[in-house]
Design a protein around this motif. Structure first.
Motif, PDB file in Angstrom:
ATOM      1  N   GLU A  62      16.947 -40.404  68.106  1.00 16.41           N
ATOM      2  CA  GLU A  62      16.073 -40.967  66.991  1.00 16.41           C
ATOM      3  C   GLU A  62      16.926 -41.465  65.918  1.00 16.41           C
ATOM      4  OE1 GLU A  62      11.903 -38.392  67.594  1.00 16.41           O
ATOM      5  OE2 GLU A  62      14.072 -37.255  67.079  1.00 16.41           O
ATOM      6  N   LEU A  63      18.122 -40.944  65.526  1.00 18.93           N
ATOM      7  CA  LEU A  63      19.052 -41.415  64.581  1.00 18.93           C
ATOM      8  C   LEU A  63      19.391 -42.485  64.823  1.00 18.93           C
ATOM      9  CD1 LEU A  63      20.669 -37.927  63.446  1.00 18.93           C
ATOM     10  CD2 LEU A  63      19.054 -39.233  62.069  1.00 18.93           C
ATOM     11  N   THR A  64      19.761 -42.946  66.193  1.00 18.82           N
ATOM     12  CA  THR A  64      20.122 -44.235  66.550  1.00 18.82           C
ATOM     13  C   THR A  64      19.411 -45.341  66.423  1.00 18.82           C
ATOM     14  OG1 THR A  64      21.928 -43.091  68.381  1.00 18.82           O
ATOM     15  CG2 THR A  64      21.155 -45.339  68.420  1.00 18.82           C
ATOM     16  N   GLN A  65      18.158 -45.150  66.671  1.00 22.94           N
ATOM     17  CA  GLN A  65      17.062 -46.008  66.529  1.00 22.94           C
ATOM     18  C   GLN A  65      16.823 -46.511  65.052  1.00 22.94           C
ATOM     19  OE1 GLN A  65      13.469 -44.407  68.469  1.00 22.94           O
ATOM     20  NE2 GLN A  65      14.524 -44.285  70.177  1.00 22.94           N
ATOM     21  N   LEU A  66      16.967 -45.550  64.174  1.00 22.52           N
ATOM     22  CA  LEU A  66      16.869 -45.940  62.702  1.00 22.52           C
ATOM     23  C   LEU A  66      17.996 -46.562  62.135  1.00 22.52           C
ATOM     24  CD1 LEU A  66      15.648 -42.247  61.350  1.00 22.52           C
ATOM     25  CD2 LEU A  66      14.211 -44.570  61.666  1.00 22.52           C
ATOM     26  N   LEU A  67      19.317 -46.394  62.900  1.00 24.56           N
ATOM     27  CA  LEU A  67      20.238 -47.037  62.626  1.00 24.56           C
ATOM     28  C   LEU A  67      20.226 -48.456  62.888  1.00 24.56           C
ATOM     29  CD1 LEU A  67      23.294 -46.650  61.275  1.00 24.56           C
ATOM     30  CD2 LEU A  67      24.156 -45.992  63.442  1.00 24.56           C
ATOM     31  N   ASN A  68      19.952 -48.648  64.082  1.00 26.99           N
ATOM     32  CA  ASN A  68      19.773 -49.886  64.461  1.00 26.99           C
ATOM     33  C   ASN A  68      18.581 -50.754  63.971  1.00 26.99           C
ATOM     34  OD1 ASN A  68      21.790 -49.402  66.295  1.00 26.99           O
ATOM     35  ND2 ASN A  68      20.379 -48.789  68.002  1.00 26.99           N
ATOM     36  N   ALA A  69      17.612 -49.824  63.359  1.00 25.87           N
ATOM     37  CA  ALA A  69      16.566 -50.607  62.548  1.00 25.87           C
ATOM     38  C   ALA A  69      17.224 -51.095  61.171  1.00 25.87           C
ATOM     39  CB  ALA A  69      15.363 -49.761  62.634  1.00 25.87           C
ATOM     40  N   GLY A  70      18.296 -50.745  60.666  1.00 23.66           N
ATOM     41  CA  GLY A  70      18.559 -51.035  59.336  1.00 23.66           C
ATOM     42  C   GLY A  70      18.290 -50.001  58.491  1.00 23.66           C
ATOM     43  N   LYS A  71      17.825 -48.721  58.871  1.00 18.94           N
ATOM     44  CA  LYS A  71      17.531 -47.759  57.805  1.00 18.94           C
ATOM     45  C   LYS A  71      18.729 -46.956  57.402  1.00 18.94           C
ATOM     46  CE  LYS A  71      13.165 -48.577  58.329  1.00 18.94           C
ATOM     47  NZ  LYS A  71      12.277 -49.390  57.294  1.00 18.94           N
ATOM     48  N   ARG A  72      18.543 -46.459  56.239  1.00 20.69           N
ATOM     49  CA  ARG A  72      19.524 -45.530  55.777  1.00 20.69           C
ATOM     50  C   ARG A  72      19.314 -44.162  55.510  1.00 20.69           C
ATOM     51  NH1 ARG A  72      19.686 -50.183  51.598  1.00 20.69           N
ATOM     52  NH2 ARG A  72      21.153 -51.640  52.069  1.00 20.69           N
ATOM     53  N   SER A  73      19.928 -43.108  56.364  1.00 26.35           N
ATOM     54  CA  SER A  73      19.489 -41.856  56.370  1.00 26.35           C
ATOM     55  C   SER A  73      20.548 -41.074  55.993  1.00 26.35           C
ATOM     56  CB  SER A  73      19.089 -41.563  57.722  1.00 26.35           C
ATOM     57  OG  SER A  73      18.139 -42.373  58.354  1.00 26.35           O
ATOM     58  N   LEU A  74      20.160 -39.788  55.517  1.00 25.62           N
ATOM     59  CA  LEU A  74      21.017 -38.543  55.009  1.00 25.62           C
ATOM     60  C   LEU A  74      20.813 -37.576  55.740  1.00 25.62           C
ATOM     61  CD1 LEU A  74      23.237 -37.200  53.084  1.00 25.62           C
ATOM     62  CD2 LEU A  74      21.030 -36.557  51.599  1.00 25.62           C
ATOM     63  N   SER A 122      19.112 -55.958  56.760  1.00 26.75           N
ATOM     64  CA  SER A 122      19.448 -54.579  56.261  1.00 26.75           C
ATOM     65  C   SER A 122      20.535 -54.018  57.277  1.00 26.75           C
ATOM     66  CB  SER A 122      18.068 -53.815  56.189  1.00 26.75           C
ATOM     67  OG  SER A 122      18.500 -52.379  55.923  1.00 26.75           O
ATOM     68  N   VAL A 123      21.473 -53.490  56.808  1.00 25.23           N
ATOM     69  CA  VAL A 123      22.694 -52.729  57.453  1.00 25.23           C
ATOM     70  C   VAL A 123      22.141 -51.343  57.245  1.00 25.23           C
ATOM     71  CG1 VAL A 123      24.868 -52.318  57.745  1.00 25.23           C
ATOM     72  CG2 VAL A 123      24.234 -54.727  56.862  1.00 25.23           C
ATOM     73  N   GLY A 124      21.965 -50.784  58.684  1.00 27.04           N
ATOM     74  CA  GLY A 124      21.793 -49.274  58.800  1.00 27.04           C
ATOM     75  C   GLY A 124      23.002 -48.477  58.386  1.00 27.04           C
ATOM     76  N   GLU A 125      22.794 -47.317  57.892  1.00 23.92           N
ATOM     77  CA  GLU A 125      23.926 -46.619  57.396  1.00 23.92           C
ATOM     78  C   GLU A 125      23.376 -44.833  57.440  1.00 23.92           C
ATOM     79  OE1 GLU A 125      26.919 -46.717  53.928  1.00 23.92           O
ATOM     80  OE2 GLU A 125      24.902 -46.600  53.337  1.00 23.92           O
ATOM     81  N   ILE A 126      24.115 -44.052  57.906  1.00 27.28           N
ATOM     82  CA  ILE A 126      24.185 -42.584  57.883  1.00 27.28           C
ATOM     83  C   ILE A 126      25.157 -41.895  56.906  1.00 27.28           C
ATOM     84  CG2 ILE A 126      24.129 -40.525  59.448  1.00 27.28           C
ATOM     85  CD1 ILE A 126      23.078 -42.067  61.686  1.00 27.28           C
ATOM     86  N   LEU A 127      24.559 -40.990  56.104  1.00 25.29           N
ATOM     87  CA  LEU A 127      25.230 -40.100  55.106  1.00 25.29           C
ATOM     88  C   LEU A 127      25.317 -38.826  55.824  1.00 25.29           C
ATOM     89  CD1 LEU A 127      24.246 -41.514  51.615  1.00 25.29           C
ATOM     90  CD2 LEU A 127      26.047 -42.404  53.075  1.00 25.29           C
ATOM     91  N   LEU A 128      26.097 -38.187  55.693  1.00 27.33           N
ATOM     92  CA  LEU A 128      26.571 -36.570  56.129  1.00 27.33           C
ATOM     93  C   LEU A 128      26.810 -35.688  55.110  1.00 27.33           C
ATOM     94  CD1 LEU A 128      28.199 -37.395  59.817  1.00 27.33           C
ATOM     95  CD2 LEU A 128      25.637 -37.065  59.135  1.00 27.33           C
ATOM     96  N   ILE A 129      26.211 -34.544  54.884  1.00 29.23           N
ATOM     97  CA  ILE A 129      26.651 -33.440  53.880  1.00 29.23           C
ATOM     98  C   ILE A 129      26.369 -32.284  54.526  1.00 29.23           C
ATOM     99  CG2 ILE A 129      26.172 -32.320  51.684  1.00 29.23           C
ATOM    100  CD1 ILE A 129      25.052 -35.029  50.608  1.00 29.23           C
ATOM    101  N   ASP A 130      27.501 -31.340  54.741  1.00 32.06           N
ATOM    102  CA  ASP A 130      27.337 -29.997  55.122  1.00 32.06           C
ATOM    103  C   ASP A 130      27.049 -29.107  54.102  1.00 32.06           C
ATOM    104  OD1 ASP A 130      29.916 -28.676  54.206  1.00 32.06           O
ATOM    105  OD2 ASP A 130      30.734 -30.347  55.123  1.00 32.06           O
ATOM    106  N   ASP A 131      26.424 -27.997  54.667  1.00 34.79           N
ATOM    107  CA  ASP A 131      25.828 -26.810  53.614  1.00 34.79           C
ATOM    108  C   ASP A 131      26.948 -26.279  52.967  1.00 34.79           C
ATOM    109  OD1 ASP A 131      26.417 -25.508  55.666  1.00 34.79           O
ATOM    110  OD2 ASP A 131      24.424 -24.718  56.237  1.00 34.79           O
ATOM    111  N   LYS A 132      28.247 -26.451  53.128  1.00 37.34           N
ATOM    112  CA  LYS A 132      29.258 -25.702  52.541  1.00 37.34           C
ATOM    113  C   LYS A 132      29.681 -26.668  51.358  1.00 37.34           C
ATOM    114  CE  LYS A 132      29.133 -22.321  55.492  1.00 37.34           C
ATOM    115  NZ  LYS A 132      28.385 -21.331  55.109  1.00 37.34           N
ATOM    116  N   THR A 133      29.376 -27.992  51.180  1.00 41.17           N
ATOM    117  CA  THR A 133      29.850 -28.866  50.328  1.00 41.17           C
ATOM    118  C   THR A 133      29.164 -28.439  48.677  1.00 41.17           C
ATOM    119  OG1 THR A 133      30.343 -30.571  51.723  1.00 41.17           O
ATOM    120  CG2 THR A 133      29.982 -31.219  49.491  1.00 41.17           C
ATOM    121  N   SER A 134      29.868 -28.432  47.879  1.00 37.03           N
ATOM    122  CA  SER A 134      29.536 -28.520  46.397  1.00 37.03           C
ATOM    123  C   SER A 134      28.889 -29.778  46.061  1.00 37.03           C
ATOM    124  CB  SER A 134      30.390 -27.970  45.300  1.00 37.03           C
ATOM    125  OG  SER A 134      30.118 -27.859  44.024  1.00 37.03           O
TER     126      SER A 134
END
Length: 303
Positions: free
Chosen positions: A265-277, A207-219
């Protein structure tokens, strides 16, 4: 949401169709594909309906419908040309707790039949809640042209091998990775290479970890189509505020929801192959972009 979509197991389902003309035959064309026990009561019968009776797919009674017919069934379709009769029988069925559908009378319907794309085990139901059936049919035609017919064979293949995958990969995490790799490699077709992709997928469980980012100004409505598959693979969703309804509808329903974590904590999830938003204000998203340059910042019209 006026109508809640359900997929009903038709095994042992008892369906009564009153009327046997052209409109009834169209309903019967769909019902006959199921495992339901179908009875038809009508004075006159079209050749299409008679053909189903000749093949013993339905039970056909050529007579006037009686109140006693509205009993011991699960679903009723009323498709006669007699509006007064349809109305009376619809009320009778409702009083007896039986779900009823009256053709072209949504005000009398306990349920409606959607426009359906049929690919065997893959079923797609489309409804406009009776407001625009013509558009529902147009959307169905688009999906019909987009979805290959070999999907029927593909999902039969997958269903036949689910038990083997469970036996070979007891852990849910491994099975999830397996099927993700299989569908990514095989795509939406069934051909001579499908078996090869199946066997190869047992060897690709990283599993390859991934982080998605969305700011609250985005439609959210303006996010690119390419973002949708990414959000359906998420393991975690982090936000210190309530997610917009439009965003909540796009992400995996079984992904965990929690307040925003620390950078470590986000880094740990990324290294563990988790996908986060992460959904946050623009300042916080800017900090995360600096900390995680590999993260995907989802914005209107682009990835």
């Amino acid at each position: 949401m006026q109508y809640f979509p359900l997929f009903v197991d038709t095994a042992k389902l008892k369906v009564l169709l009153i009327g046997a003309g052209e409109v009834a035959s169209r309903k019967l064309d769909l019902l006959a594909r199921t495992e339901a026990c179908i009875s038809v009561v009508a004075l006159d019968v079209s050749s299409e309906v008679q053909a189903y009776a000749d093949k013993n797919r339905i039970s056909l009674a050529l007579r006037t419908v009686a109140d006693e017919d509205i009993a011991d069934v699960d679903l009723i379709y009323l498709a006669t040309a007699d509006n007064e009769l349809n109305t009376r029988l619809a009320h009778l069925a409702t009083e007896r707790g039986i779900w009823v559908n009256v053709v072209d009378r949504p005000d009398l319907c306990r349920f409606i039949t959607p426009s359906i794309v049929d690919r065997g085990r893959l079923q797609i139901a489309i409804s406009t809640a009776g407001a625009a059936p013509v558009f529902a049919r147009e959307l169905r035609s688009r999906l019909e042209s987009w979805l290959p017919h070999s999907l029927t064979d593909l999902f039969d293949f997958v269903a036949a091998r689910r038990k083997e995958v469970q036996d070979r990969l007891p852990a849910f995490k491994e099975r999830k990775l397996f099927w993700e790799h299989f569908f990514r490699a095989n795509g939406d077709h069934f051909d001579d290479r499908t078996e090869q992709y199946y066997e190869e997928s047992f060897q690709n469980l990283v599993s390859v970890g991934e982080i998605l980012l969305i700011d609250d100004k985005t439609s959210i409505a303006m996010l690119p189509i390419a973002a949708m598959p990414l959000m359906q693979k998420l393991d975690h969703i982090f936000a210190n505020e309530v997610l917009p309804l439009t965003l909540n509808e796009l992400v995996r329903r079984d992904a965990t929801r929690a307040p925003l974590l620390s950078m470590d904590e986000l880094t740990q999830l990324l290294n563990a192959g988790k996908r986060s938003l992460v959904y946050a204000d623009t300042d916080k998203i800017a900090q995360l972009k600096a900390q995680f340059p590999q993260a995907k910042h989802l914005k209107s019209g682009s990835l």
